[in-house]
Design a protein around this motif. Structure first.
Motif, PDB file in Angstrom:
ATOM      1  N   LEU A   1      24.998  15.583  31.201  1.00  0.00           N
ATOM      2  CA  LEU A   1      24.318  16.889  30.942  1.00  0.00           C
ATOM      3  C   LEU A   1      23.319  17.261  31.938  1.00  0.00           C
ATOM      4  O   LEU A   1      22.498  18.155  31.594  1.00  0.00           O
ATOM      5  CB  LEU A   1      23.674  16.691  29.517  1.00  0.00           C
ATOM      6  N   ALA A   2      23.377  16.585  33.132  1.00  0.00           N
ATOM      7  CA  ALA A   2      22.312  17.080  34.337  1.00  0.00           C
ATOM      8  C   ALA A   2      22.079  18.421  34.293  1.00  0.00           C
ATOM      9  O   ALA A   2      20.960  18.993  34.519  1.00  0.00           O
ATOM     10  CB  ALA A   2      22.449  16.130  35.444  1.00  0.00           C
ATOM     11  N   ASN A   3      23.321  19.385  34.486  1.00  0.00           N
ATOM     12  CA  ASN A   3      23.112  20.696  34.898  1.00  0.00           C
ATOM     13  C   ASN A   3      22.312  21.391  33.662  1.00  0.00           C
ATOM     14  O   ASN A   3      21.626  22.355  33.907  1.00  0.00           O
ATOM     15  CB  ASN A   3      24.437  21.312  35.168  1.00  0.00           C
ATOM     16  N   TYR A   4      22.828  20.757  32.428  1.00  0.00           N
ATOM     17  CA  TYR A   4      22.137  21.614  31.330  1.00  0.00           C
ATOM     18  C   TYR A   4      20.758  21.284  31.055  1.00  0.00           C
ATOM     19  O   TYR A   4      20.001  22.005  30.884  1.00  0.00           O
ATOM     20  CB  TYR A   4      22.770  21.155  29.947  1.00  0.00           C
ATOM     21  N   THR A   5      20.071  20.007  31.435  1.00  0.00           N
ATOM     22  CA  THR A   5      18.656  19.746  31.146  1.00  0.00           C
ATOM     23  C   THR A   5      18.039  20.464  32.360  1.00  0.00           C
ATOM     24  O   THR A   5      16.953  21.152  31.947  1.00  0.00           O
ATOM     25  CB  THR A   5      18.407  18.316  31.529  1.00  0.00           C
ATOM     26  N   ARG A   6      18.549  20.538  33.624  1.00  0.00           N
ATOM     27  CA  ARG A   6      18.166  21.387  34.545  1.00  0.00           C
ATOM     28  C   ARG A   6      17.937  22.879  34.163  1.00  0.00           C
ATOM     29  O   ARG A   6      16.831  23.439  34.527  1.00  0.00           O
ATOM     30  CB  ARG A   6      18.932  21.208  35.846  1.00  0.00           C
ATOM     31  N   LEU A   7      18.854  23.344  33.463  1.00  0.00           N
ATOM     32  CA  LEU A   7      18.975  24.813  33.319  1.00  0.00           C
ATOM     33  C   LEU A   7      17.791  25.060  32.205  1.00  0.00           C
ATOM     34  O   LEU A   7      17.092  26.095  32.526  1.00  0.00           O
ATOM     35  CB  LEU A   7      20.298  24.838  32.293  1.00  0.00           C
TER      36      LEU A   7
ATOM     37  N   ARG B   1      15.424  31.060  32.755  1.00  0.00           N
ATOM     38  CA  ARG B   1      14.595  31.875  31.581  1.00  0.00           C
ATOM     39  C   ARG B   1      14.639  33.069  32.060  1.00  0.00           C
ATOM     40  O   ARG B   1      14.569  34.235  31.102  1.00  0.00           O
ATOM     41  CB  ARG B   1      13.312  31.027  31.565  1.00  0.00           C
ATOM     42  N   GLN B   2      14.311  33.507  33.441  1.00  0.00           N
ATOM     43  CA  GLN B   2      13.937  35.084  33.438  1.00  0.00           C
ATOM     44  C   GLN B   2      15.398  35.910  33.312  1.00  0.00           C
ATOM     45  O   GLN B   2      15.069  36.907  33.036  1.00  0.00           O
ATOM     46  CB  GLN B   2      13.646  35.318  35.019  1.00  0.00           C
ATOM     47  N   SER B   3      16.531  35.288  33.694  1.00  0.00           N
ATOM     48  CA  SER B   3      17.623  35.959  33.688  1.00  0.00           C
ATOM     49  C   SER B   3      18.177  36.013  32.036  1.00  0.00           C
ATOM     50  O   SER B   3      18.801  37.100  31.705  1.00  0.00           O
ATOM     51  CB  SER B   3      18.841  35.226  34.328  1.00  0.00           C
ATOM     52  N   LEU B   4      17.675  35.163  31.384  1.00  0.00           N
ATOM     53  CA  LEU B   4      18.040  35.124  29.884  1.00  0.00           C
ATOM     54  C   LEU B   4      17.296  36.300  29.315  1.00  0.00           C
ATOM     55  O   LEU B   4      17.628  37.149  28.305  1.00  0.00           O
ATOM     56  CB  LEU B   4      17.487  33.625  29.246  1.00  0.00           C
ATOM     57  N   VAL B   5      15.834  36.486  29.899  1.00  0.00           N
ATOM     58  CA  VAL B   5      15.056  37.403  29.177  1.00  0.00           C
ATOM     59  C   VAL B   5      15.507  38.741  29.551  1.00  0.00           C
ATOM     60  O   VAL B   5      15.699  39.654  28.663  1.00  0.00           O
ATOM     61  CB  VAL B   5      13.514  37.096  29.709  1.00  0.00           C
TER      62      VAL B   5
ATOM     63  N   GLY C   1      20.702  42.687  41.256  1.00  0.00           N
ATOM     64  CA  GLY C   1      19.962  41.719  40.628  1.00  0.00           C
ATOM     65  C   GLY C   1      18.561  41.749  40.966  1.00  0.00           C
ATOM     66  O   GLY C   1      17.761  41.307  40.040  1.00  0.00           O
ATOM     67  N   GLY C   2      17.997  42.337  41.952  1.00  0.00           N
ATOM     68  CA  GLY C   2      16.999  42.608  42.348  1.00  0.00           C
ATOM     69  C   GLY C   2      16.133  43.669  42.042  1.00  0.00           C
ATOM     70  O   GLY C   2      16.689  44.376  40.964  1.00  0.00           O
ATOM     71  N   PRO C   3      14.790  44.174  42.431  1.00  0.00           N
ATOM     72  CA  PRO C   3      13.987  43.523  43.528  1.00  0.00           C
ATOM     73  C   PRO C   3      13.694  42.029  42.998  1.00  0.00           C
ATOM     74  O   PRO C   3      13.256  41.989  41.940  1.00  0.00           O
ATOM     75  CB  PRO C   3      12.983  44.308  43.754  1.00  0.00           C
ATOM     76  N   GLY C   4      13.705  40.928  43.832  1.00  0.00           N
ATOM     77  CA  GLY C   4      13.413  39.497  43.505  1.00  0.00           C
ATOM     78  C   GLY C   4      14.670  39.419  42.466  1.00  0.00           C
ATOM     79  O   GLY C   4      15.811  39.398  42.792  1.00  0.00           O
ATOM     80  N   ASN C   5      14.124  38.903  41.300  1.00  0.00           N
ATOM     81  CA  ASN C   5      15.257  38.625  40.209  1.00  0.00           C
ATOM     82  C   ASN C   5      15.023  39.549  38.971  1.00  0.00           C
ATOM     83  O   ASN C   5      15.493  39.337  37.827  1.00  0.00           O
ATOM     84  CB  ASN C   5      15.188  37.313  39.866  1.00  0.00           C
ATOM     85  N   ALA C   6      14.426  40.992  39.321  1.00  0.00           N
ATOM     86  CA  ALA C   6      13.728  41.763  38.387  1.00  0.00           C
ATOM     87  C   ALA C   6      15.163  42.035  37.387  1.00  0.00           C
ATOM     88  O   ALA C   6      14.957  42.621  36.079  1.00  0.00           O
ATOM     89  CB  ALA C   6      12.954  42.878  38.764  1.00  0.00           C
ATOM     90  N   THR C   7      16.425  42.469  37.942  1.00  0.00           N
ATOM     91  CA  THR C   7      17.403  42.804  36.930  1.00  0.00           C
ATOM     92  C   THR C   7      18.543  41.866  36.939  1.00  0.00           C
ATOM     93  O   THR C   7      19.617  42.315  36.654  1.00  0.00           O
ATOM     94  CB  THR C   7      18.054  44.188  37.508  1.00  0.00           C
ATOM     95  N   SER C   8      18.309  40.665  37.371  1.00  0.00           N
ATOM     96  CA  SER C   8      19.223  39.680  37.341  1.00  0.00           C
ATOM     97  C   SER C   8      19.701  39.217  35.905  1.00  0.00           C
ATOM     98  O   SER C   8      18.672  38.532  35.102  1.00  0.00           O
ATOM     99  CB  SER C   8      18.815  38.532  38.249  1.00  0.00           C
ATOM    100  N   ILE C   9      20.749  39.609  35.327  1.00  0.00           N
ATOM    101  CA  ILE C   9      21.135  39.053  33.951  1.00  0.00           C
ATOM    102  C   ILE C   9      22.038  37.888  34.302  1.00  0.00           C
ATOM    103  O   ILE C   9      22.613  37.701  35.631  1.00  0.00           O
ATOM    104  CB  ILE C   9      21.766  40.483  33.253  1.00  0.00           C
ATOM    105  N   LEU C  10      22.494  37.238  33.361  1.00  0.00           N
ATOM    106  CA  LEU C  10      23.108  35.729  33.238  1.00  0.00           C
ATOM    107  C   LEU C  10      24.359  35.879  34.215  1.00  0.00           C
ATOM    108  O   LEU C  10      24.519  34.966  35.006  1.00  0.00           O
ATOM    109  CB  LEU C  10      23.419  35.335  31.742  1.00  0.00           C
ATOM    110  N   PRO C  11      25.013  36.687  33.999  1.00  0.00           N
ATOM    111  CA  PRO C  11      26.450  36.901  34.906  1.00  0.00           C
ATOM    112  C   PRO C  11      26.211  37.155  36.454  1.00  0.00           C
ATOM    113  O   PRO C  11      26.678  36.281  37.076  1.00  0.00           O
ATOM    114  CB  PRO C  11      27.382  37.992  34.302  1.00  0.00           C
ATOM    115  N   VAL C  12      25.122  37.676  36.630  1.00  0.00           N
ATOM    116  CA  VAL C  12      24.778  37.870  38.118  1.00  0.00           C
ATOM    117  C   VAL C  12      24.190  36.532  38.624  1.00  0.00           C
ATOM    118  O   VAL C  12      24.527  36.073  39.595  1.00  0.00           O
ATOM    119  CB  VAL C  12      23.692  38.873  38.167  1.00  0.00           C
ATOM    120  N   LEU C  13      23.345  35.831  37.463  1.00  0.00           N
ATOM    121  CA  LEU C  13      22.715  34.520  37.939  1.00  0.00           C
ATOM    122  C   LEU C  13      23.815  33.560  38.360  1.00  0.00           C
ATOM    123  O   LEU C  13      23.980  32.835  39.388  1.00  0.00           O
ATOM    124  CB  LEU C  13      21.919  33.949  36.733  1.00  0.00           C
TER     125      LEU C  13
END
Lengths: 287, 310
Positions: free
Chosen positions: B69-75, B82-86, B254-266
């Protein structure tokens, strides 16, 4: 339908009514601006576009379309993207409509258990977010050496349009009179011939819906195409356009001409088959 | 004519006896197979394989190395996730709300027979047909300072023509929402209109005679009658907006920065730019679970509403 609408009671037209109507007109303007603006700008030179971003004045020229068609620096010409899109559309629609029509026919005629179970699977498949299949499909097509190929992405598109087409065709075949089905079956011609000669003509409307809906999907799909078609010469229109933006930074007129070339065919097709598109979209949504 | 012809054929062949039940059932079963095979190999298997890849690391070649589950704990410790989720949740709530409400108002106007309704219906549906990349490219161009059409219109109105909306990390997401609403509203309108037109005209007439105004009819007659379809449309719009990779990728990447990055883009960035496919798959699996939960919740809410409305 139109007779019914005339029977609607007339409503009072107070100030609020006019305010509401103004809002409708504003929404219509917002809807139309991109279409009108693209078309106007596609007939101007870059310097005119920067000077008059509304595209209402300056010299008018059609050379932009020629330039867009033959391509710019750092990418394939537009003609390549169009041909790729058409090939992928033909291939994926061929597979998707065949599988979906057979599937819909089967579901309409199969026993209740199979019909319910398979319909549920189709509805579930319809609701799967594309992103969860992205990486494994990249892996799978890579193993099959089908990345950057028409067949590879067509199979993927076909699979993702199959649930919709199956559900549309199921409701179409379910509406075909039982006697016609029975009669077709009784005739010595065999199941496939009966389907081909008797049932399909009745289902023509459903097939047109499936065809146009599938084409709209293939024409605009971005997510799979970005991942599965990485070489410029293999790109379809929707992702070719993204590169196109960079190719034509210095030739804005050709850039807008490209957008028009990408949009016009699908809009014309929609206007011709409007009734079928809206019907298909309604059928596909009611699960 | 064909029916008649076959009717006679049946009568003529009645002596041959009907085919056995087994052979009658065989063809439908066979006919469903190609569709099921496509779905199994190219949709169901990839979902399972996504879970498999998410439990390990894979760099694009060779085998997946199991990591648990390493990927999930890292997530769950990743601020970018978190930003993309928001972003995703904000994008989905706004896009769904606006497209359902605007679509409903437009449909209501058409079903009440406003002048030009049939023309409006076609126009308002056009953005649904336009390829999303064209819509994204056009609008991102339109929002450019000075040269974009949105800015030059504002400039003509004396409101300034130098707004760099898409470069503003706190404002860019609202522009992306606007374009998503622009592309989806026509679909919501179409489905809601279908539901409104199935309400018998007599119901509206009776209410009018009883002195119910047009706003009152919208809330007391139209809405309660179309609640099930509102539920379907809301679910559809929610799923569309959660999957709106095409619009965001063609507008901002997804930019500027990650301001519009939603989960599929991430997911796309993690996997196809950083070749971290295991981590990308974990993100994709979590995205799917969230979409599923939201779908079930929306349908629940509207099922409850349907019962209340009765």
């Amino acid at each position: 339908m139109s007779a019914r609408r005339e029977e609607r009671p007339s409503f009072g037209r107070g100030p609020l009514w006019y305010l509401g109507y103004l809002m409708l007109l504003i929404w219509t303007a917002i809807t139309l601006v991109p279409f009108a603006s693209m078309l106007l700008l596609s007939f101007h030179s870059t310097s005119d576009i920067y000077a008059h971003p509304l595209g209402l004045s300056g010299d008018w020229q059609v050379a932009n379309y020629v330039n867009a068609w033959s391509g710019g620096a750092g990418g394939a010409p537009f003609s390549t993207y169009i041909i790729n899109s058409l090939l992928v559309a033909a291939c994926s629609l061929g597979i998707g409509i065949t599988a979906g029509t057979l599937g819909g026919y089967g579901l309409a005629r199969a026993g209740r258990w199979l019909s319910t179970a398979a319909s549920r699977i189709m509805v579930l498949a319809l609701s799967v977010p594309l992103v969860v299949a992205l990486i494994p499909l990249f892996q799978l097509l890579g193993q099959a050496r089908l990345l950057n190929s028409v067949l590879g992405i067509s199979l993927v598109y076909a699979a993702f349009m199959t649930p919709t087409i199956t559900l549309i065709m199921r409701s179409v075949f379910a509406a075909v009179p039982r006697e016609l089905l029975e009669a077709a079956k009784m005739d010595g011609a065999g199941e496939v011939t009966a389907l081909w000669r008797i049932i399909l003509p009745v289902a023509r409307g459903g097939l047109i819906s499936a065809f146009v809906l599938g084409l709209i999907f293939v024409w605009g799909e971005v997510q799979f195409a970005v991942v599965l078609l990485t070489r410029p010469e293999n790109r379809t229109l929707s992702v070719g356009l993204l590169a196109f933006q960079g190719q034509f930074v210095s030739d804005q007129g050709a850039f807008f001409a490209g957008l028009v070339i990408a949009t016009l065919p699908i809009i014309v097709l929609f206007l011709i088959f409007q009734k079928y598109v809206t019907k298909g979209m309604t059928l596909g949504a009611i699960k | 004519m064909t029916a008649q012809h076959y009717g006679m054929a049946v009568a003529g062949e009645a002596s041959a006896g009907p085919p056995s039940r087994r052979s009658r059932m065989l063809f439908p079963v066979l006919a469903v197979c190609p569709a099921l095979a496509l779905v199994a190999v190219l949709i169901a298997y990839p979902i399972a394989e996504s879970v498999h890849i998410s439990l390990g690391s894979w760099d694009g070649v060779g085998a997946v190395v199991f990591k648990g589950l390493a990927n999930y704990t890292r997530l769950f410790q990743d601020s970018l996730f978190r930003q993309s989720l928001v972003n995703s949740l904000l994008f989905f709530v706004l896009t769904t709300a606006f497209s359902v409400v605007i679509g409903g108002l437009l449909a209501n106007a058409i079903s009440r027979g406003v002048p030009g309704g049939r023309f409006f219906k076609v126009i308002w549906f056009l953005p649904v047909i336009m390829p999303v990349s064209v819509a994204g490219i056009f609008w991102s161009n339109a929002f450019q300072p000075e040269t974009g059409i949105a800015n030059s219109l504002l400039g003509a109105l004396g409101l300034g023509s130098d707004h760099a909306w898409l470069a503003d990390p706190s404002g860019a997401i609202y522009l992306v929402v606007f374009v998503a609403v622009w592309t989806q509203t026509g679909y919501a309108m179409l489905l809601l209109l279908g539901a409104m037109e199935s309400i018998p005209i007599e119901v509206h007439e009776a209410a009018t005679i009883d002195g119910v105004g047009s706003a009152g009819r919208l809330f007391r007659i139209t809405l309660p009658n179309i609640i099930p379809m509102v539920g379907t449309v809301t679910t559809l719009m929610a799923v569309f907006s959660f999957n709106a990779f095409g619009i965001i990728y063609s507008m901002t990447r997804g930019g500027p920065g990650n301001a519009t990055s939603i989960l599929p883009v991430l997911v796309y960035k993690e996997s196809f730019q950083q070749q971290d496919y295991g981590y990308g798959s974990a993100t994709a699996v979590v995205t799917t679970v969230i979409v599923g939960i939201i779908g079930v919740l929306v349908l629940r809410i509207f099922r409850q509403q349907t019962l209340d409305a009765r």
